[in-house]
Structure formats: C-alpha cells, structure tokens
Write a protein that holds these residues in place. Structure first.
Motif, mmCIF file in Angstrom:
data_model
loop_
_atom_site.group_PDB
_atom_site.id
_atom_site.type_symbol
_atom_site.label_atom_id
_atom_site.label_comp_id
_atom_site.label_asym_id
_atom_site.label_seq_id
_atom_site.Cartn_x
_atom_site.Cartn_y
_atom_site.Cartn_z
ATOM 1 N N VAL A 1 -11.272 2.056 10.640
ATOM 2 C CA VAL A 1 -10.411 1.900 9.470
ATOM 3 C C VAL A 1 -9.682 0.562 9.551
ATOM 4 N N PHE A 2 -9.682 -0.155 8.433
ATOM 5 C CA PHE A 2 -9.005 -1.454 8.347
ATOM 6 C C PHE A 2 -7.924 -1.397 7.264
ATOM 7 N N GLY A 3 -7.006 -2.334 7.337
ATOM 8 C CA GLY A 3 -5.970 -2.412 6.314
ATOM 9 C C GLY A 3 -5.376 -3.801 6.228
ATOM 10 N N MET A 4 -4.613 -4.044 5.181
ATOM 11 C CA MET A 4 -3.848 -5.286 5.050
ATOM 12 C C MET A 4 -2.721 -5.056 4.051
ATOM 13 N N ALA A 5 -1.652 -5.826 4.212
ATOM 14 C CA ALA A 5 -0.536 -5.770 3.274
ATOM 15 C C ALA A 5 -0.855 -6.648 2.076
ATOM 16 N N VAL A 6 -0.491 -6.168 0.862
ATOM 17 C CA VAL A 6 -0.817 -6.912 -0.356
ATOM 18 C C VAL A 6 0.373 -6.958 -1.305
ATOM 19 N N GLU A 7 0.352 -7.986 -2.136
ATOM 20 C CA GLU A 7 1.252 -8.080 -3.290
ATOM 21 C C GLU A 7 0.428 -7.844 -4.538
ATOM 22 N N SER A 8 0.903 -6.957 -5.425
ATOM 23 C CA SER A 8 0.194 -6.697 -6.673
ATOM 24 C C SER A 8 1.165 -6.112 -7.677
ATOM 25 N N LEU A 9 1.386 -6.813 -8.777
ATOM 26 C CA LEU A 9 2.270 -6.313 -9.823
ATOM 27 C C LEU A 9 1.725 -5.022 -10.422
ATOM 28 N N GLU A 10 0.397 -4.915 -10.540
ATOM 29 C CA GLU A 10 -0.211 -3.714 -11.123
ATOM 30 C C GLU A 10 0.103 -2.482 -10.275
ATOM 31 N N ILE A 11 0.007 -2.606 -8.957
ATOM 32 C CA ILE A 11 0.354 -1.485 -8.071
ATOM 33 C C ILE A 11 1.849 -1.200 -8.161
ATOM 34 N N ARG A 12 2.658 -2.256 -8.151
ATOM 35 C CA ARG A 12 4.118 -2.104 -8.151
ATOM 36 C C ARG A 12 4.592 -1.319 -9.355
ATOM 37 N N ARG A 13 4.100 -1.666 -10.541
ATOM 38 C CA ARG A 13 4.648 -1.063 -11.754
ATOM 39 C C ARG A 13 4.206 0.390 -11.948
ATOM 40 N N ILE B 1 1.905 -0.873 14.809
ATOM 41 C CA ILE B 1 1.126 -2.115 14.810
ATOM 42 C C ILE B 1 1.984 -3.214 14.212
ATOM 43 N N ARG B 2 2.000 -4.379 14.861
ATOM 44 C CA ARG B 2 2.749 -5.526 14.348
ATOM 45 C C ARG B 2 1.775 -6.518 13.729
ATOM 46 N N LEU B 3 2.021 -6.855 12.471
ATOM 47 C CA LEU B 3 1.126 -7.746 11.725
ATOM 48 C C LEU B 3 1.847 -9.047 11.419
ATOM 49 N N LEU B 4 1.176 -10.147 11.662
ATOM 50 C CA LEU B 4 1.737 -11.449 11.336
ATOM 51 C C LEU B 4 1.529 -11.729 9.854
ATOM 52 N N VAL B 5 2.608 -12.027 9.150
ATOM 53 C CA VAL B 5 2.520 -12.334 7.721
ATOM 54 C C VAL B 5 1.973 -13.749 7.556
ATOM 55 N N THR B 6 0.961 -13.913 6.715
ATOM 56 C CA THR B 6 0.287 -15.207 6.547
ATOM 57 C C THR B 6 0.607 -15.895 5.227
ATOM 58 N N GLN B 7 1.047 -15.104 4.204
ATOM 59 C CA GLN B 7 1.402 -15.691 2.907
ATOM 60 C C GLN B 7 2.702 -15.088 2.411
ATOM 61 N N GLU B 8 3.485 -15.893 1.702
ATOM 62 C CA GLU B 8 4.719 -15.380 1.120
ATOM 63 C C GLU B 8 4.392 -14.503 -0.093
ATOM 64 N N GLY B 9 5.099 -13.401 -0.197
ATOM 65 C CA GLY B 9 4.876 -12.526 -1.342
ATOM 66 C C GLY B 9 5.658 -11.245 -1.205
ATOM 67 N N GLU B 10 5.765 -10.512 -2.327
ATOM 68 C CA GLU B 10 6.490 -9.247 -2.333
ATOM 69 C C GLU B 10 5.597 -8.142 -1.789
ATOM 70 N N LEU B 11 6.132 -7.360 -0.868
ATOM 71 C CA LEU B 11 5.358 -6.279 -0.260
ATOM 72 C C LEU B 11 5.253 -5.118 -1.251
ATOM 73 N N ASP B 12 4.043 -4.862 -1.725
ATOM 74 C CA ASP B 12 3.820 -3.780 -2.689
ATOM 75 C C ASP B 12 3.035 -2.610 -2.119
ATOM 76 N N ALA B 13 2.154 -2.871 -1.172
ATOM 77 C CA ALA B 13 1.326 -1.768 -0.657
ATOM 78 C C ALA B 13 0.545 -2.212 0.567
ATOM 79 N N LEU B 14 0.035 -1.225 1.272
ATOM 80 C CA LEU B 14 -1.009 -1.432 2.267
ATOM 81 C C LEU B 14 -2.324 -0.980 1.645
ATOM 82 N N ALA B 15 -3.301 -1.854 1.642
ATOM 83 C CA ALA B 15 -4.635 -1.510 1.145
ATOM 84 C C ALA B 15 -5.516 -1.173 2.344
ATOM 85 N N VAL B 16 -6.262 -0.081 2.251
ATOM 86 C CA VAL B 16 -7.017 0.438 3.393
ATOM 87 C C VAL B 16 -8.462 0.693 3.000
ATOM 88 N N TRP B 17 -9.379 0.359 3.884
ATOM 89 C CA TRP B 17 -10.800 0.649 3.703
ATOM 90 C C TRP B 17 -11.407 0.944 5.069
#
Length: 848
Positions: free
Chosen positions: A307-319, A399-415
């Motif tokens: 299982v993999f994941g990453m933190a994402v910014e997305s206005l569509e998810i946020r709203r 798990i500690r993840l290094l943030v690579t881009q500035e952005g608002e935290l909206d979700a963790l996406a997993v696959w």
C-alpha cells in the motif's frame, strides 16, 4: 416389433364435474360484496383480506377482480408503510404474487418498496421479472435503470473491459494450476471469469461462491453460455459460511479472489482469507525445504499487496468534506459549529464514520497537487495466516513524511500494488491506466493549514478493525510540533517533541480539552454532497438575490393594496410572507428566506443536529425563533408537506429540489410543481421557475467502457458481455464533464425546457437538429441544466463550484459524423426521466 403381450391400455376416464357447493358459493359471493363495500369505505385492510379469500376460493374471478385487487393492495401497502409495518407489507405482496405470479404491475410495485427499504438486490430482481413479462413497461424499465446504477456500479464494466488486468490474473492462475494446484475456489466470483480461467487452465475441480443474488444468477447464466455449468460448482453464499464437506467435498489447493476495494481491505478480504486458511484451504507450504506437492498445499492469488500513499492538496476534495466559506447567502457561518462529512479516519474505529472515500485523481476537477513523495504505508502477505490474524492487533505505526511542495493539506491519497504471484502484479496508482480509483482519507482541520517544504508530516497507520486507517496527526516545523488531530491518544504523545515550558504545555492541554468538549457539542455531520452544496457560494447568493427580489415585489404589492383600501397595518402575524423549502437533506434556503425580514420560513430538515445548526445560525442572525419552523416535525407523511401554511394565507414561495446530485431530474418533480402552483398566493413563485437542459455531441471511449462490456476480446474470449450488459443503463450519472476524456463534436445546444410555473409551456417530446463541428463517432450526449430562479437570475450545474455532477445519454450504437452533418436528437421526458436517441439527417434542416 410391438410387444404383443402388453396389456391393453384403458381409455381415459372423463373428468368428474365438481359438485356445486352452495355454502362455498355463498361465502365467495358475500366476501366479494364485502370487499367492494370496504373498498368504497376506504377500509383497505379488510377489503384486501376479503379479496384474498374470494380469489383463493374462486380463481375464476381473478380476471374480473384484478384491477380492484391491485388498487386495494397498493392502498393497503401505503397504510402499512406509513405506520412502519414493513413485514406485513411484504407479506401482503407475497400473498398477491401467489395469486398473480406473472403480474408485472405488482412485481414492479413490490420492487419499488424493496428499493426504498434498501433491498436493492431483491428490487432489481422484481423489476427484471416485470420487464421480462412486459418489455415495453416504461415504469419497470426506468426503475430497473435506477437500481442497476446502484447494483452494478460502473467500475464493473471498466474492470471487465480491462484486458490487461484480466490477462494478468489469467496468467497467474494458469501458472498455479499447471504447477499442480488442481482444486480451486473463487471467492466473490462476480461474473465467474476467474473461476472459468482456472477451469480453462486445466483445474480438475473448480468451486465458486457469490453473495449477491443478482450476480449469482448472472454467473450461472455466464457459466451455461460458456459450457461450464456442469464443470464449475457455484454457491449462493458468503465464503465465511462455507464448510467442508457440507459445501465443498474437501479443502482446495488454490483460492483466487479480487474482493478488494480502493482501500484494499474494504470488501472483507482479510476476514475471508483467515476463514479460508482455517476451513477451506490446504495448509501453506512452510518453506523452500518442505517437499510437498503443490496439490497438497494451499496458496492464494493474489499473494499479497503493498500500500502506498501521499499527501495532496485539492479544492475538490476539500469542499466535499469541510466548510470552506465564512458566509452563505448573507448568513455568517461562525455560529454553525463544526460541520464535516461522514468520511473521517482515526486510529480508533468509529462505526458512525467511513474511514475513506474514493476518487479517480486523474479525473478530479481542478486536479490535485502532491505535497509529499509517495510512501509505503503497509506490506501484507495473503499466504501468511499468522500475519493476517495479527494485522488488527498491530501497534499503530507512525511515519514521518518530508513535505516537498507548499500547499494546503486536504487529504491522504492511497493506492496499492496487488502482487498476484512472483511475476504478475497490478497497480491502482493515479498515474496508471487502470480501472481503479484511489482511496481518499480527507483532513478535517477547519483552520486553514499550509504545509511548507522541509516540514515533516506525521501520519498514523493502523488496521484495528481490518480497515486500513491513515490519518495525519501532526506537523514538525523548525523543531516544533503542531498537533493536527485533537483526539490524538495520550499514549503516543511521549514520542513527540516535548514543550520546554511545562506550564505552557499544561495550558495547551487544557485548551485542547476545552476545544474537544465544544467540538463534540457543536459537531454536526453532513453528507459529502451536502457539504459541497453548503460551499457553493454562487448558488446561495443567487437564491438570496432572487428571494429578496420576490419579497420586495410582494411587499410593494401589499403596500399598493393597502393604499387603495386606505388601511394601514404593520406586517405582523397574519401579514407575514410564508416560504416553504422542500429541499432534500440539509438546506439553508429556508433560513436565507427568513433573513429577508417579515418572512416565516418552513424547513424540511429532519435531523435534530442539523436543525440545531439552523437554530444557532438563526439566533446569530437575529432571526426571531418563531420565524423558522421545521415542518416535518409535525408531519407523518412527507408528501403532505405541500399544504397551506394556515387557513388564511397561501405560500409566497415554494422552493423545490429539482436536480439530484448525480445529474438527473428529481423523480416526480413535475407532479410536485403542479401541486405547488395551486398553493401559491397571487404573485407567489416556485423556485426555480424553469429548468433548461443543455447538451452536446461527444466522442468518448471512456463512457463506452464504463457503460457496457465491449465484446469478448477484453474478457479473454469468454462470453460475458450479453449477460452483464443487461445492467447497462442508457444514462450515465455522476459524471464530471470538465475532466471527461472526450472530443467535442458540436457546440452546446438547448435540448429541453421544464417550466415549473406555466404548465401550458411544457411538453413531453422534442426533436432538435444539431450540426457536427468535428468529424468522429458520436458515442454520447452529456447534458446539464441552467436553473432559472427567475427570468434574470440563474445557476448552472456545469459551473466549476457546482455541487451537482452531470449525466450523459450513451448511444447503443455510435454514429459516424462528418463536419457539417446534421444530427436529429429525439428528446423525451417521462416522469422526470430524460431519454435521448440520435440519427443522421439526410437533408439539412433548420435548428428548432
């Protein structure tokens, strides 16, 4: 030569005529008379019992009494439904179907009740039977289409059309069978494709199980069509209920399954595999030194997953999951308290919450921004029963993840990557050409939090209830920790960087405790679509403007009337304007109406916590408590809502919920509008006044793949398409037209108009000529709505911040067009259901 010793056959005796029974005839006659009298007196329960007696004693009356019996049944069922006597309701339908087993109207009606009660599988069966009896039965067809969208979701078609996925499964199964795994169990067989792969590979015995009655019956038809009905034993049951030798004669050497969802464990694969290893599978091979034949050991396909994941910014998810606006229709949201979607994940399971939702990131409106690199969240070996059993008791992993881009935290996406065997694997990643969506774990932090490069995001991973759970709990920035999850377990706090000031740490803890108490008090859950509606600023502002304009016009008319009669009065008591909002679910429109002043608004919000939110907002906006009423609190039947607010006055405005979130017109909209028109005062208005349907010709292979299985090639030569395609529906729903993979073959065009204020302007059929602006194959006509609140103010369901999705009519046969060709579209509206057919015009015509 005939047998000359055979005994001569006796001639057939004439059937003895039934002796007339005067007492029986008298009972039938008196019961029939009583049934008709009870029906006249609207005593439907007693009438139903009399009809049952008559028709059981004298079946000859069936044809004569059919219509009256149906009417009695439906009326009695309505009464039983209204008082919650659900079992009695279904018992009555069962009795009716014993008398009339081939009555498509009764079958359809029972299906409607089943669907409303949530029994979608059974409802589909009844609608399907009704259609087989009468293929042109429109009501049953439309009901079947609606339930088919729930029962066989569109990803089923995508998955079966995914030749690459099917082929990899086939290769892994073939390799296992040829290596000696000659007894196979397919868990959750669906259409039966994996079981047929095993049989085709040479397995001696193949068993399959399927819980869904609809899919079980479909799989039986598929096996018969492919000549395997006697070679694969299929069981209609959960694998968890299977036993040896009761259901299968002995343990098998191979289990194949794809009972996984976007979050990997959501369809119960862990529980079913633990049960299989203990009860249905031969013991696993314990090591390379163990020299047992493959036929004497057990194994599972797939063998495991990562299982993999990453933190994402997305206005569509946020709203769709948290409040993004500070005011709605002129109302400040500060007093609303915490509002959030039911999708929320913590390390501690909560039955009231779903841990994740799903999205196809590649088709997310507005896109998304990765804030971290992908990380590995979990590895699991499906061939290790001890590991499966220990999964739910694993300690929560951080798990500690290094943030690579500035952005608002909206979700963790997993696959995940599904390891079928050592050589074959499938990935559900967002960059893959796959039939899979990704799991989305939304962040509910209402205070806008922006991650910055070099921040460390702390994520917790757990599986306490066999659901994969991921949640962001903290951010480390410049050596200081910022807590994101107030409900963080104290047992984990010792792992964090401590506050150097103990007094400040204590104050912070007390502040968090106080915040928690307030949050639990004010917390209110809204559906994801309701959250998106709440965040639709333009929609509410348009309603606010249209309502203000109507109220101003009504006030002006009242003043003119008073001036003409030379009577002065303050607008109090009976002089208030009455507004009724019959929107489905959570709606602020009644409150927006009440905020106009001199308006008493009636809300259809039912849930107590949601009513409390409206009351808090009303108080903070200085709206008198008596100017907001929750109409359904006093109603037993929601259909009775459209009544007069009082003896003296009619409604000044009635707000109808016209479009479902999925992109379809709401059922019975025109009937409700017809009733609403009768209840308006002079100058009153229905919101909206009219709906204009727009559409466009497109070429989209994706819509074809999501709507039907495209022949035998993607399904490895197995004949599956004709059977699963019984669940093809002509209108594709929950469509994001802005991200749909398609080519536009025409400009947008007006397809249909529904006028809610003027019944004479409406029609049921319309033909439109559309000119092709590009050459290609017309595969579908996506459509959307321009909703006119009045002549000047409107909102579009196609706008970027719309809470509605779009729909598309998918053609059964694509049409080839050249530039300049004219295409005639026949648009029909039947009981709020839109259907569209198309053909090429030989002679150009004028646009209508």
């Amino acid at each position: 030569m005939p047998n000359t010793n055979a005994r001569p056959k006796h001639g057939r005796r004439p059937r003895r005529r039934r002796r007339e029974d005067p007492a029986r005839n008298e009972l039938v006659s008196s019961s029939l008379e009583s049934a008709q009298q009870c029906l006249f007196n609207q005593d439907y329960g007693t009438a139903f019992v009399h009809y049952l007696l008559v028709l059981n004693l004298a079946p000859v009356f069936k044809e004569f009494a059919k219509e009256s019996f149906r009417f009695t049944l439906f009326k009695w069922a309505e009464e039983l439904d209204s008082v919650g006597r659900i079992q009695d309701l279904f018992d009555c339908y069962e009795q009716a179907l014993e008398l009339f087993p081939a009555d498509e109207v009764i079958l359809n009606s029972m299906g409607e009740h089943l669907f409303r009660m949530g029994f979608r599988d059974e409802a589909a069966g009844h609608f399907h039977k009704a259609l087989k009896l009468k293929p042109d039965y429109t009501e049953a067809r439309e009901n079947f289409y609606r339930v088919a969208n729930w029962l066989v979701e569109r990803w089923h078609f995508l998955m079966l059309n995914d030749h690459g996925r099917n082929q990899k499964y086939q290769q892994a199964i073939q390799k296992a069978v040829q290596s000696g795994c000659n007894t196979v169990l397919d868990i959750g067989t669906g259409t039966g494709i994996l079981g047929m792969c095993a049989k085709k590979a040479g397995a001696a015995e193949v068993y399959a199980c399927e819980l869904s009655k609809t899919m079980y019956e479909l799989a039986c038809e598929v096996l018969t069509a492919n000549g395997m009905d006697g070679r694969i034993k299929i069981l209609h049951m959960k694998s968890l209920e299977m036993e040896v030798p009761k259901d299968i004669p002995h343990k098998v050497s191979l289990v194949v399954t794809e009972t996984v969802d976007a979050g990997l464990f959501g369809e119960g694969i862990i529980e079913s595999l633990i049960h299989a290893w203990h009860h249905l599978l031969l013991p696993p091979q314990r090591g390379e030194n163990e020299l047992r034949e493959p036929s004497a050991t057990g194994r599972v396909i797939p063998a495991g997953a990562t299982v993999f994941g990453m933190a994402v910014e997305s206005l569509e998810i946020r709203r769709h999951h948290r409040t993004c606006v500070s005011e709605v229709g002129g109302l400040s949201m500060a007093a609303a308290g915490k509002l959030r979607s039911p999708v929320s994940c913590t390390s501690v399971p909560d039955d009231s919450m779903e841990p994740y939702t799903t999205e196809r990131l590649s088709r997310l409106p507005g896109g998304y921004k990765p804030l971290t690199e992908p990380f590995t969240a979990l590895n699991i070996d499906f061939n290790n029963v001890e590991e499966l059993e220990g999964l739910s008791s694993r300690e929560v992993q951080q798990i500690r993840l290094l943030v690579t881009q500035e952005g608002e935290l909206d979700a963790l996406a997993v696959w995940f990557q599904l390891h079928l065997d050592e050589e074959n694997s499938l990935s559900t990643g967002p960059q893959e050409d796959t039939c899979w969506e990704q799991a989305i774990y939304p962040d509910h932090n209402t205070k806008r939090f922006v991650l910055k490069p070099k921040d460390e995001l702390i994520v917790e991973v757990s599986c306490q209830d066999s659901f994969l759970r991921l949640c962001c709990v903290a951010v480390v920035r410049d050596g200081h920790e910022i807590c994101l999850d107030k409900r963080l377990d104290t047992q984990h706090s010792e792992n964090y960087i401590s506050n150097p000031n103990p007094e400040a740490e204590l104050c912070s803890a007390l502040a968090c405790l106080q915040t928690d108490q307030n949050q639990s008090k004010d917390f209110c859950m809204l559906e994801c679509s309701e959250m998106a509606l709440l965040n639709n600023h333009d929609y509410h502002q348009s309603f606010c403007s249209a309502l203000a304009k109507l109220i101003a016009q009504l006030k002006f008319a009242c003043q003119n009337q008073e001036a003409g009669s030379r009577v002065q009065s303050d607008l109090t008591g009976s002089d208030l304007f009455y507004v009724l909002d019959v929107s489905e679910g959570f709606s602020l429109l009644s409150l927006i109406a009440a905020s106009q002043g001199q308006v008493k608004a009636y809300s259809s919000v039912e849930k107590k916590k949601q009513q409390e939110v409206l009351k808090r907002l009303a108080r903070s906006s200085n709206i008198p408590e008596q100017h907001l009423e929750f109409w359904l609190n006093h109603m037993e039947d929601e259909h009775g809502m459209l009544k007069r607010p009082s003896r003296e006055r009619l409604w000044s405005a009635i707000i109808l919920d016209c479009v479902e979130t999925c992109g379809l017109i709401r059922q019975k909209l025109m009937e409700k509008a017809s009733l609403a028109r009768c209840l308006l005062e002079e100058g009153g208005q229905i919101f909206p006044q009219k709906i204009v349907v727009y559409g466009m010709l497109v070429e989209s292979d994706m819509l074809l793949l999501e709507s039907a299985v495209q022949g035998q090639e993607p399904t490895l030569g197995f004949n599956i398409a004709p059977f699963i395609n019984q669940f093809t529906v002509p209108v594709h729903v929950f469509l994001d037209f802005s991200t749909l993979e398609c080519r536009h073959l025409s400009e947008s065009v007006e397809l249909f108009v529904l006028d809610l204020m003027n019944a004479n302007a409406n029609y049921t059929n319309r033909e439109i000529k559309v000119q092709a602006t590009s050459a290609g194959r017309i595969t579908a006509i996506p459509f959307w709505y321009q909703i006119y609140l009045d002549q000047d103010i409107s909102v579009s369901t196609l706008s970027q911040n719309s809470h509605w999705k779009q729909a598309a009519a998918v053609l059964q046969q694509p049409l080839e067009v050249r530039v300049g060709d004219w295409v005639r579209l026949a648009v029909k509206l039947h009981k709020s259901t839109i259907s569209i057919s198309a053909h090429i015009e030989d002679v150009p015509g004028q646009m209508e």
